[in-house]
Write a protein that holds these residues in place. Structure first.
Motif, mmCIF file in Angstrom:
data_model
loop_
_atom_site.group_PDB
_atom_site.id
_atom_site.type_symbol
_atom_site.label_atom_id
_atom_site.label_comp_id
_atom_site.label_asym_id
_atom_site.label_seq_id
_atom_site.Cartn_x
_atom_site.Cartn_y
_atom_site.Cartn_z
ATOM 1 N N ALA A 136 0.847 -1.196 0.000
ATOM 2 C CA ALA A 136 0.000 0.000 0.000
ATOM 3 C C ALA A 136 0.880 1.243 0.000
ATOM 4 O O ALA A 136 1.792 1.371 0.826
ATOM 5 N N TYR A 137 0.590 2.138 -0.921
ATOM 6 C CA TYR A 137 1.306 3.395 -1.044
ATOM 7 C C TYR A 137 0.327 4.549 -0.822
ATOM 8 O O TYR A 137 -0.854 4.452 -1.168
ATOM 9 N N GLN A 138 0.833 5.645 -0.282
ATOM 10 C CA GLN A 138 0.091 6.895 -0.278
ATOM 11 C C GLN A 138 0.961 7.926 -1.002
ATOM 12 O O GLN A 138 2.093 8.175 -0.595
ATOM 13 N N ALA A 145 -3.921 13.628 -3.377
ATOM 14 C CA ALA A 145 -3.383 12.582 -2.504
ATOM 15 C C ALA A 145 -4.181 11.309 -2.745
ATOM 16 O O ALA A 145 -5.400 11.287 -2.575
ATOM 17 N N LEU A 146 -3.484 10.267 -3.159
ATOM 18 C CA LEU A 146 -4.136 9.009 -3.508
ATOM 19 C C LEU A 146 -3.527 7.855 -2.725
ATOM 20 O O LEU A 146 -2.315 7.834 -2.454
ATOM 21 N N GLN A 156 -5.913 -1.235 -6.531
ATOM 22 C CA GLN A 156 -7.001 -0.477 -5.935
ATOM 23 C C GLN A 156 -6.514 0.951 -5.715
ATOM 24 O O GLN A 156 -5.391 1.155 -5.238
ATOM 25 N N ILE A 157 -7.339 1.931 -6.065
ATOM 26 C CA ILE A 157 -6.975 3.343 -5.893
ATOM 27 C C ILE A 157 -8.154 4.074 -5.268
ATOM 28 O O ILE A 157 -9.301 3.863 -5.666
ATOM 29 N N ASN A 173 -11.158 1.003 -0.170
ATOM 30 C CA ASN A 173 -10.319 1.613 0.850
ATOM 31 C C ASN A 173 -8.954 0.943 0.875
ATOM 32 O O ASN A 173 -8.775 -0.086 1.525
ATOM 33 N N PRO A 174 -7.967 1.515 0.147
ATOM 34 C CA PRO A 174 -6.640 0.899 0.134
ATOM 35 C C PRO A 174 -5.912 1.057 1.457
ATOM 36 O O PRO A 174 -4.834 0.518 1.645
#
Length: 237
Positions: A136-138, A145-146, A156-157, A173-174
């Motif tokens: 999971a990345y932010q 902001a994704l 998933q985004i 909801n990632p």
């Protein structure tokens, strides 16, 4: 159908007659992310004149590309029909093709949640992601902001709650499993995705600022979201 008529019997011609008018494919691009209210589409395409937006929406409805549906807490929204959803591969392919001619952004170029969502979907390498554990990345790019989560070759985004331009409640909801890497980047992130800049160089020259998590995962991000010219590359063993 739009007024443009090329007078040729050809699938490409028919496609252009249906979605070839200016702004039409950008409306489709944003609707590929999810259903949108009229105001959401206007906010996502701030330079489109309101009369043109209304005209394009009417044309796309008449062509069977989009329709209006009720959505809880949002009222009537625009959404792609099954026929319209057939444009997804076309839009992603156009994005990949156009990426290599983009160059540097102009100072007044606009970045939105929807445009970046489609950019990451365009760059996503499913086969590469499948070789890695779920991650999971932010990602923060300007006001956008994704959250991005890769699981078994799927992506998933969703917008980060509270970030600007979030038009509708996220259906995915990632963030539910935690974030492995949070970073901020300027438009120079294009060089990282293009393979012109290594992750280490992107961090050292300030293109990417790691805000949390494991900075080493930027290598995984760069492999998973890649639009290098030439063959797709596999992750290191």
């Amino acid at each position: 159908m739009a007024a443009r008529n090329y007078g040729q019997y050809c699938g490409v011609v028919t496609a252009l007659e249906l979605v070839g008018e200016r702004w039409a494919l950008l409306i489709v691009r944003d609707l590929l992310v999810g259903p949108r209210r009229y105001s959401d589409l206007k906010n996502g395409l701030p330079r489109i004149p309101t009369n043109i937006l209304s005209t394009r929406l009417k044309e796309l409805q008449e062509a069977g590309v989009i329709h209006r549906i009720p959505l809880a807490r949002c009222g009537l929204v625009y959404d792609l029909t099954e026929f319209g959803r057939g444009l997804e591969d076309v839009v992603l392919a156009l994005g990949r093709w156009g990426f290599h001619a983009m160059g540097d952004p102009a100072p007044d170029d606009i970045i939105t949640n929807d445009s970046m969502t489609m950019a990451f979907r365009t760059a996503f390498q499913a086969d590469v992601a499948a070789a890695y554990p779920p991650t999971a990345y932010q990602v923060h790019i300007g006001d956008v902001a994704l959250g991005l989560r890769t699981v078994a070759g799927t992506l998933q985004i969703a917008p980060v709650p509270g970030s600007s331009g979030v038009p509708l409640p996220a259906t995915v909801n990632p963030f539910s499993h935690g974030i492995d890497l949070t970073f901020a980047a300027g438009p120079g992130i294009r060089s990282l995705i293009a393979g012109e800049l290594s992750p280490a160089a992107a961090i050292s020259n300030g293109t990417v600022r790691v805000l949390g998590g494991d900075a080493a995962l930027l290598d995984r991000f760069a492999a998973t979201f890649s639009l290098r010219l030439g063959a797709q590359h596999a992750p290191a063993a």
